[in-house]
Design an enzyme around this catalytic site. Structure first.
Site, PDB file in Angstrom:
ATOM      1  N   LYS A  23       0.854  -1.197   0.000  1.00 50.72           N
ATOM      2  CA  LYS A  23       0.000   0.000   0.000  1.00 50.72           C
ATOM      3  C   LYS A  23       0.882   1.236   0.000  1.00 50.72           C
ATOM      4  O   LYS A  23       1.762   1.394   0.855  1.00 50.72           O
ATOM      5  CB  LYS A  23      -0.827  -0.001   1.272  1.00 50.72           C
TER       6      LYS A  23
HETATM    7  C1  E4P Z   1      -8.527   0.923   3.643  1.00 52.64           C
HETATM    8  O1  E4P Z   1      -7.617   0.320   3.149  1.00 52.64           O
HETATM    9  C2  E4P Z   1      -8.420   1.739   4.862  1.00 52.64           C
HETATM   10  O2  E4P Z   1      -7.685   1.008   5.800  1.00 52.64           O
HETATM   11  C3  E4P Z   1      -9.752   2.029   5.504  1.00 52.64           C
HETATM   12  O3  E4P Z   1     -10.836   1.616   4.707  1.00 52.64           O
HETATM   13  C4  E4P Z   1      -9.885   3.385   6.082  1.00 52.64           C
HETATM   14  O4  E4P Z   1     -11.164   3.516   6.666  1.00 52.64           O
HETATM   15  P1  E4P Z   1     -11.532   4.714   7.652  1.00 52.64           P
HETATM   16  O5  E4P Z   1     -11.669   5.961   6.846  1.00 52.64           O
HETATM   17  O6  E4P Z   1     -12.833   4.301   8.262  1.00 52.64           O
HETATM   18  O7  E4P Z   1     -10.400   4.825   8.656  1.00 52.64           O
END
Ligand code: E4P
Length: 214
Positions: free
Chosen positions: A83
């Protein structure tokens, strides 16, 4: 649409995996911090549970540091996906890693042009963050529609991973918008199989049967 769980908690991952419909996992530094375990140690355990793609986020913010960090994370298991943030450095690192055969998930995507550029750089996944856009009175689902249209117009193969999903309606909306993957917190996955009429229907069937046949 594939289903990933958005967590670094091993119990939640095991429970979701036991449902038999889990395709992968997304983590981020905030989710790992909640578990209080070093990133690499937790990823080893997650990859022992789930065979599908497991996203691991780099902590570095500059290309030259992102690439070696990503290469170390990629050694943890074959199913690790790196990522990277949707920044100019993240874009460059995406291109470098994609050219080396390492799959990437381009995270923190908030507008369609970021999605267009990371597709050109060979990203495996792009993660539009719906809930965080909704939080600032923008339309997260509309972003997924726009990315889907751009990718379909030009045949980009990058998969759209709808992220930051907060409730079951988000899941329905991104499925209708053509997302390839939805990454969902455990409590929302559990909610997706619930309906009060299902529960009351079971109670009534059983009560009718018992009344008639004991
Ligand atoms: C995705 O990869 C992220 O980890 C996640 O969906 C972030 O979600 P949030 O905005 O609820 O923290």
């Amino acid at each position: 649409m594939d289903l990933y769980i958005d967590t670094a908690n091993l119990d939640e991952i095991r429970q979701a995996n036991d449902l038999g419909v889990l395709d992968g996992v997304t983590t981020n530094p905030s989710l790992i911090a909640k578990e209080g375990v070093p990133y690499a140690d937790q990823l080893v355990k997650i990859c022992e549970i789930v065979a599908g793609p497991v996203s691991a986020e780099v902590l570095a913010t500059e290309h030259d540091a992102m690439v070696p960090e990503a290469e170390e994370l990629a050694k943890i298991a074959d199913n690790i996906v790196i990522k990277l943030p949707c920044t100019p450095d993240g874009l460059k690192a995406c291109k470098t890693l994609s050219d080396r055969g390492i799959r990437t998930n381009m995270t923190l995507c908030f507008q369609p042009l970021q999605a267009w550029l990371v597709a050109k750089a060979g990203a495996f996944l792009v993660s539009p963050f719906l809930g965080r856009l909704d939080d600032i009175s923008e339309d997260g689902v509309d972003l997924v529609h726009k990315i889907r249209a751009i990718y379909d117009n030009y045949g980009y193969e990058t998969k759209i991973l709808a992220a930051s999903l907060r409730h079951p309606k988000h899941i329905v909306d991104v499925a209708l918008a053509g997302a390839d993957v939805a990454t969902i917190p455990y409590k929302v996955i559990a909610g997706a199989m619930k309906h009060p009429l299902t529960d009351s229907g079971i109670e009534r069937f059983l009560a009718d049967y018992r009344k008639a046949l004991g």
